[in-house]
Design an enzyme around this catalytic site. Structure first.
Site, PDB file in Angstrom:
ATOM      1  CB  SER A 123      -0.851  -0.009   1.273  1.00 42.92           C
ATOM      2  OG  SER A 123      -1.467   1.243   1.462  1.00 42.92           O
ATOM      3  CE1 TYR A 147      -3.586  -2.703   5.579  1.00 45.76           C
ATOM      4  CE2 TYR A 147      -3.250  -0.379   5.077  1.00 45.76           C
ATOM      5  CZ  TYR A 147      -3.474  -1.681   4.658  1.00 45.76           C
ATOM      6  OH  TYR A 147      -3.571  -1.958   3.315  1.00 45.76           O
ATOM      7  CE  LYS A 151      -1.312  -4.554   3.292  1.00 48.99           C
ATOM      8  NZ  LYS A 151      -1.584  -5.837   2.627  1.00 48.99           N
TER       9      LYS A 151
HETATM   10  P1  NAD Z   1     -10.862  -7.012   1.210  1.00 45.71           P
HETATM   11  O1  NAD Z   1     -11.049  -7.006   2.673  1.00 45.71           O
HETATM   12  O2  NAD Z   1     -12.036  -6.752   0.338  1.00 45.71           O
HETATM   13  O3  NAD Z   1     -10.211  -8.405   0.746  1.00 45.71           O
HETATM   14  C1  NAD Z   1      -9.322  -9.132   1.560  1.00 45.71           C
HETATM   15  C2  NAD Z   1      -9.721 -10.592   1.473  1.00 45.71           C
HETATM   16  O4  NAD Z   1      -8.827 -11.364   2.270  1.00 45.71           O
HETATM   17  C3  NAD Z   1     -11.125 -10.864   2.002  1.00 45.71           C
HETATM   18  O5  NAD Z   1     -11.809 -11.712   1.102  1.00 45.71           O
HETATM   19  C4  NAD Z   1     -10.881 -11.565   3.349  1.00 45.71           C
HETATM   20  O6  NAD Z   1     -11.929 -12.450   3.670  1.00 45.71           O
HETATM   21  C5  NAD Z   1      -9.570 -12.265   3.077  1.00 45.71           C
HETATM   22  N1  NAD Z   1      -8.750 -12.520   4.278  1.00 45.71           N
HETATM   23  C6  NAD Z   1      -8.370 -11.639   5.233  1.00 45.71           C
HETATM   24  N2  NAD Z   1      -7.602 -12.242   6.155  1.00 45.71           N
HETATM   25  C7  NAD Z   1      -7.464 -13.532   5.761  1.00 45.71           C
HETATM   26  C8  NAD Z   1      -6.769 -14.652   6.285  1.00 45.71           C
HETATM   27  N3  NAD Z   1      -6.069 -14.574   7.418  1.00 45.71           N
HETATM   28  N4  NAD Z   1      -6.842 -15.829   5.606  1.00 45.71           N
HETATM   29  C9  NAD Z   1      -7.553 -15.929   4.465  1.00 45.71           C
HETATM   30  N5  NAD Z   1      -8.241 -14.908   3.927  1.00 45.71           N
HETATM   31  C10 NAD Z   1      -8.193 -13.719   4.574  1.00 45.71           C
HETATM   32  O7  NAD Z   1      -9.685  -5.978   0.868  1.00 45.71           O
HETATM   33  P2  NAD Z   1      -9.199  -5.393  -0.522  1.00 45.71           P
HETATM   34  O8  NAD Z   1      -9.586  -3.957  -0.576  1.00 45.71           O
HETATM   35  O9  NAD Z   1      -9.591  -6.290  -1.622  1.00 45.71           O
HETATM   36  O10 NAD Z   1      -7.628  -5.423  -0.280  1.00 45.71           O
HETATM   37  C11 NAD Z   1      -6.833  -6.513  -0.724  1.00 45.71           C
HETATM   38  C12 NAD Z   1      -5.406  -6.290  -0.281  1.00 45.71           C
HETATM   39  O11 NAD Z   1      -4.943  -5.040  -0.793  1.00 45.71           O
HETATM   40  C13 NAD Z   1      -5.226  -6.214   1.241  1.00 45.71           C
HETATM   41  O12 NAD Z   1      -4.016  -6.849   1.572  1.00 45.71           O
HETATM   42  C14 NAD Z   1      -5.124  -4.722   1.501  1.00 45.71           C
HETATM   43  O13 NAD Z   1      -4.376  -4.432   2.649  1.00 45.71           O
HETATM   44  C15 NAD Z   1      -4.433  -4.236   0.242  1.00 45.71           C
HETATM   45  N6  NAD Z   1      -4.724  -2.828  -0.046  1.00 45.71           N
HETATM   46  C16 NAD Z   1      -6.007  -2.388  -0.130  1.00 45.71           C
HETATM   47  C17 NAD Z   1      -6.282  -1.052  -0.380  1.00 45.71           C
HETATM   48  C18 NAD Z   1      -7.691  -0.521  -0.406  1.00 45.71           C
HETATM   49  O14 NAD Z   1      -7.882   0.672  -0.185  1.00 45.71           O
HETATM   50  N7  NAD Z   1      -8.697  -1.338  -0.694  1.00 45.71           N
HETATM   51  C19 NAD Z   1      -5.217  -0.150  -0.575  1.00 45.71           C
HETATM   52  C20 NAD Z   1      -3.913  -0.637  -0.509  1.00 45.71           C
HETATM   53  C21 NAD Z   1      -3.671  -1.980  -0.245  1.00 45.71           C
HETATM   54  C1  WQD Z   2      -9.826   9.883   1.068  1.00 40.85           C
HETATM   55  C2  WQD Z   2     -10.110  11.360   1.348  1.00 40.85           C
HETATM   56  C3  WQD Z   2     -10.469  11.862   3.674  1.00 40.85           C
HETATM   57  C4  WQD Z   2     -14.212   9.614   4.109  1.00 40.85           C
HETATM   58  C5  WQD Z   2      -7.096   4.861   3.165  1.00 40.85           C
HETATM   59  C6  WQD Z   2      -5.993   4.184   3.932  1.00 40.85           C
HETATM   60  C7  WQD Z   2      -4.907   3.732   3.019  1.00 40.85           C
HETATM   61  C8  WQD Z   2      -5.438   2.896   1.851  1.00 40.85           C
HETATM   62  C9  WQD Z   2      -6.621   3.525   1.195  1.00 40.85           C
HETATM   63  C10 WQD Z   2      -5.165   0.539   2.336  1.00 40.85           C
HETATM   64  C11 WQD Z   2      -9.396  11.903   2.586  1.00 40.85           C
HETATM   65  C12 WQD Z   2     -11.729  12.125   2.872  1.00 40.85           C
HETATM   66  C13 WQD Z   2     -13.063  10.184   3.589  1.00 40.85           C
HETATM   67  C14 WQD Z   2     -15.267  10.455   4.519  1.00 40.85           C
HETATM   68  C15 WQD Z   2     -13.979  12.358   3.836  1.00 40.85           C
HETATM   69  N1  WQD Z   2      -5.879   1.602   2.279  1.00 40.85           N
HETATM   70  N2  WQD Z   2     -12.959  11.542   3.450  1.00 40.85           N
HETATM   71  N3  WQD Z   2     -15.126  11.804   4.350  1.00 40.85           N
HETATM   72  O1  WQD Z   2      -7.409   7.910   3.943  1.00 40.85           O
HETATM   73  O2  WQD Z   2      -6.474   8.268   1.594  1.00 40.85           O
HETATM   74  O3  WQD Z   2      -6.552   6.001   2.518  1.00 40.85           O
HETATM   75  O4  WQD Z   2      -7.587   3.945   2.173  1.00 40.85           O
HETATM   76  O5  WQD Z   2      -3.988   0.395   2.173  1.00 40.85           O
HETATM   77  O6  WQD Z   2      -4.003   3.009   3.785  1.00 40.85           O
HETATM   78  O7  WQD Z   2      -5.470   5.107   4.878  1.00 40.85           O
HETATM   79  O8  WQD Z   2      -8.660   7.089   1.876  1.00 40.85           O
HETATM   80  O9  WQD Z   2     -10.999   7.044   1.157  1.00 40.85           O
HETATM   81  O10 WQD Z   2     -10.499   7.119   3.631  1.00 40.85           O
HETATM   82  O11 WQD Z   2     -10.059   9.131   2.262  1.00 40.85           O
HETATM   83  O12 WQD Z   2     -13.897  13.604   3.713  1.00 40.85           O
HETATM   84  O13 WQD Z   2     -16.311  10.004   5.010  1.00 40.85           O
HETATM   85  O14 WQD Z   2     -11.513  11.498   1.622  1.00 40.85           O
HETATM   86  O15 WQD Z   2     -10.309  12.830   4.672  1.00 40.85           O
HETATM   87  O16 WQD Z   2      -9.034  13.232   2.304  1.00 40.85           O
HETATM   88  P1  WQD Z   2      -7.230   7.433   2.576  1.00 40.85           P
HETATM   89  P2  WQD Z   2     -10.128   7.523   2.264  1.00 40.85           P
END
Ligand code: NAD
Ligand code: WQD
Length: 344
Positions: A123, A147, A151
């Site tokens: 991330s 979190y 990562k």
């Molecule tokens: P999500 O929660 O929708 O998907 C994660 C999946 O992993 C789910 O299906 C959950 O059931 C499964 N899971 C969690 N822990 C598990 C375990 N111990 N064993 C088996 N399955 C497990 O999340 P997502 O948004 O699809 O994110 C996928 C990956 O990308 C995650 O690692 C997340 O940290 C990373 N990521 C997400 C975002 C975001 O904003 N969505 C941003 C950056 C990185």
């Molecule tokens: C985006 C913008 C908020 C909600 C998070 C995690 C990051 C990554 C992605 C996994 C910001 C504003 C939000 C609301 C708002 N995840 N906002 N009202 O914070 O950039 O990132 O998700 O790796 O680790 O920190 O994303 O979508 O929460 O916020 O005004 O109800 O929207 O302040 O400026 P963020 P977000």
């Protein structure tokens, strides 16, 4: 065959669609702690292809060994993990156990089965507060939550492993802010409870599930005072995983690891949009008005955050193609046809 941990989740399900469309066989390994098996039925509906499912937990090494053997996987894409920043502050041990220990068990299982190609979901949160924009992969790493630190710890483990055993081909993908949904409207983001992230919250306001969006602060040093982020369409993101697999394969065929370590790239568009930009674009896409109220800043938020996506283009030929309009339109298509997500 590709083993996809967390394949039933938001990004995983979209990646399964692209893998199946590209002709890969897919086995999903998921414990459904934050997802619904219905997502996988929808993946099959979209692609007209079957995938295999193994229900299991990544902290269970024996289950992973069995899954790798049964599937005869040649590579793993590892999405499984927990991802809510606030929750990780409240329950850090749970996050380290799921994310770090879960990945360690997976790597041990891969080593045991001699499966040595891995694409990992990192991330952009590993960068922490930006000292320079746009964010390049060389920016210092200083995450500000458990979190984010989970990562970063995994990234370090992967670098150490690759250093100790050059036959490992590892790609670390640092996602910016994934949003949007598959254009079919059949799969999308389905958060449990109140969404933490902006676009799913906006979507629920548009569909009438919530009254108004709290805009967390309008006094940031940005053009309109609201936070700026690099939103990336989940379909572009999914395609980035295929490009990473291709690039790892090419480096294997060349019998040389031209990446001198892990292939680490940002997956973002390089373009920042403010909260109000997103709200206005969503109003246009949904033809609904999105009531907003200005609220105090959310603790830990950063003013402005966007990628330099140049390295992903240079090393894997990947570039985001879809813009904010497509992100909002696809999110709205999913939300309006599945107002309660997979339980609709
Ligand atoms: P999500 O929660 O929708 O998907 C994660 C999946 O992993 C789910 O299906 C959950 O059931 C499964 N899971 C969690 N822990 C598990 C375990 N111990 N064993 C088996 N399955 C497990 O999340 P997502 O948004 O699809 O994110 C996928 C990956 O990308 C995650 O690692 C997340 O940290 C990373 N990521 C997400 C975002 C975001 O904003 N969505 C941003 C950056 C990185
Ligand atoms: C985006 C913008 C908020 C909600 C998070 C995690 C990051 C990554 C992605 C996994 C910001 C504003 C939000 C609301 C708002 N995840 N906002 N009202 O914070 O950039 O990132 O998700 O790796 O680790 O920190 O994303 O979508 O929460 O916020 O005004 O109800 O929207 O302040 O400026 P963020 P977000």
């Amino acid at each position: 065959m590709i083993l996809v941990t967390g394949g039933a989740g938001y990004i995983g399900s979209h990646t399964c669609v692209e893998l199946l469309n590209a002709g890969f066989n897919v086995t999903v390994f998921d414990n459904f702690c934050n997802s619904n098996p219905e997502a996988l039925a929808r993946v099959e509906q979209i692609t007209g292809k079957k995938l295999e499912l193994i229900q299991g937990d990544c902290r269970d090494r024996a289950a992973l060994v069995a899954a790798l053997k049964q599937s005869q996987a040649i590579a793993v894409i590892h999405f499984a993990g927990l991802k809510a920043v606030g929750e990780s502050v409240e329950q850090p041990l749970w996050y380290y156990d799921n994310n770090v220990v879960g990945t360690l068990r997976l790597l041990e299982a891969m080593q045991e089965c001699s499966v040595k190609t891995l694409v990992f979901s990192s991330s952009a949160t590993v960068y922490g507060d930006p000292v320079q924009l746009p964010l390049t992969e060389n920016h210092p790493l200083s995450p500000t939550s458990p979190y984010g630190r989970s990562k970063l710890m995994i990234e370090e483990i992967l670098r150490d492993l690759q250093h100790s055993d050059h036959s490992f081909r590892i790609s670390i993908l640092r996602y910016f802010n994934p949003v949007g949904a598959h254009p079919s409207g059949l799969i999308g983001e389905d958060p449990q409870g109140v969404p933490n992230n902006l676009m799913p919250f906006v979507a629920q306001v548009a569909v009438g599930r919530r009254e108004a969006l709290n805009v967390w602060g309008n006094d940031y040093p940005t053009p309109d005072g609201t936070g700026v982020r690099d939103y990336i369409h989940v379909v572009d993101l999914a395609l980035g995983h295929l490009k990473a697999l291709e690039a790892l394969k090419a480096s294997q065929d060349a019998q040389a690891n031209k990446y001198a370590g892990c292939l680490t790239v940002n997956l973002g568009t390089g373009r920042g949009y403010s909260v109000l930009d997103v709200v206005h674009a969503y109003e246009q896409a949904s033809k609904r008005s999105i009531p907003c109220q200005i609220a105090p800043r959310r603790s830990g938020d950063i003013a402005c955050f966007y990628a330099d996506p140049g390295r992903a283009f240079e090393l894997m030929g990947w570039q985001a193609k879809l813009g904010l309009e497509e992100m909002c339109a696809s999110s709205w298509h999913w939300q309006s046809t599945n107002p309660k997500g997979y339980q609709s």
